[in-house]
Design an enzyme around this catalytic site. Sequence first.
Site, PDB file in Angstrom:
ATOM      1  N   ASP A 101       0.844  -1.060   0.208  1.00 15.53           N
ATOM      2  CA  ASP A 101      -0.133   0.127   0.092  1.00 15.53           C
ATOM      3  C   ASP A 101       0.710   0.924   0.049  1.00 15.53           C
ATOM      4  OD1 ASP A 101      -0.321  -0.892   2.621  1.00 15.53           O
ATOM      5  OD2 ASP A 101       0.766   0.869   2.832  1.00 15.53           O
TER       6      ASP A 101
ATOM      7  N   ASP B 277       0.426   3.416   2.153  1.00 17.60           N
ATOM      8  CA  ASP B 277       0.645   4.366   3.586  1.00 17.60           C
ATOM      9  C   ASP B 277      -0.432   5.642   3.745  1.00 17.60           C
ATOM     10  OD1 ASP B 277       1.521   3.802   6.173  1.00 17.60           O
ATOM     11  OD2 ASP B 277       2.219   5.831   6.392  1.00 17.60           O
TER      12      ASP B 277
END
Length: 317
Positions: free
Chosen positions: A234, A236
């Site tokens: 991902d 973040d």
Amino acid sequence: MATESGESSPVLVGVIGGSGLYHLDNLTLLKHVNPETPWGFPSSPIAICALPNGTQIAFLARHGAGHTIPPSSVPSRANIAALKSLGVRAILAFSAVGSLREELAPGDFVLPDQIIDRTKGVRPASFFEGTSVVAHAMFGDPFANKLVNWLESRVRKVVEAAANSADYAARGVKPKLHTGGTIVCMEGPQFSTRAESKMYRQWGGDIINMSVLPEAKLAREAELGYALIATVTDYDSWREDESAVTAAEVFKTLHANANLSRQVAATVLAELHDAAAEGNILDEEAGSMKFSIMPRSGEQKEEDRQKLRYILPAYFS
Ligand SMILES: CSC[C@H]1O[C@H](OP(=O)(O)O)[C@H](O)[C@@H]1O
Ligand SMILES: Nc1ncnc2[nH]cnc12
């Protein structure tokens, strides 16, 4: 470890699987072992498995086989001590990480070379804690440099092959391997705020997880070579126009990353075992605690020496 035929075969390589990686492929499970160390039991029983060529390796699920242990409660001292007690010299640790850089995309793999510690002091981070023995391990280079260099070309081949595979093409993803970079280790279990995520970028952080510490520190204290294969799940929470990271977003990439991690493991483990046996790629870690331990006098309590003998028999015999 004694093989099924009775002869002894050393287990020189340990694999720590992180989120999503609870087993490896193409291995014959020989047995599970669950050593009680002076720091308690590991996260889960350790699987001793044979590679197709008969080489034995140890596999440990960091959060337990059923992912029941949150990052702050992982018994890292027991994990590292248990692996060392089996004869392990090199640890290949896998971790799901968030990206703090545009160019490190979900699906990519990273071999970081630095760490920023943002844990909160709640994790026991030294085998020497609470004993009468003081030691200051070198940690300027937190990963085993030679081991990481050795891994680079081998992991790259696997990641590039995946990038050119029909499976990844069908999903429109081309994973890349990035070498070097700083991993921020946060306490969790909640993800970072947007402000924290932006601050880590300013500090020079490239990726973020909740697990590399104290694991890497303890491996160093136990004189084990330790390398982290970080798998990006991902972005973040630093991207202005995007939603902040959620567990659901992490899960989207976790499965594919775990499959590719298994391919990496299947490709490197036999050769890594041989390299670990030869010792050259681990010569920086072996013996590194010799001059870190003080005081070198009779002040050390026998019960503490006995405890520390479990991980460093050469210095506490
Ligand atoms: C599932 S998202 C957060 C969780 O994932 C990573 O675990 P691991 O390093 O064991 O793969 C991260 O460090 C957090 O613990
Ligand atoms: N964004 C993130 N922060 C901390 N740990 C993570 N593990 C996977 N993604 C993460």
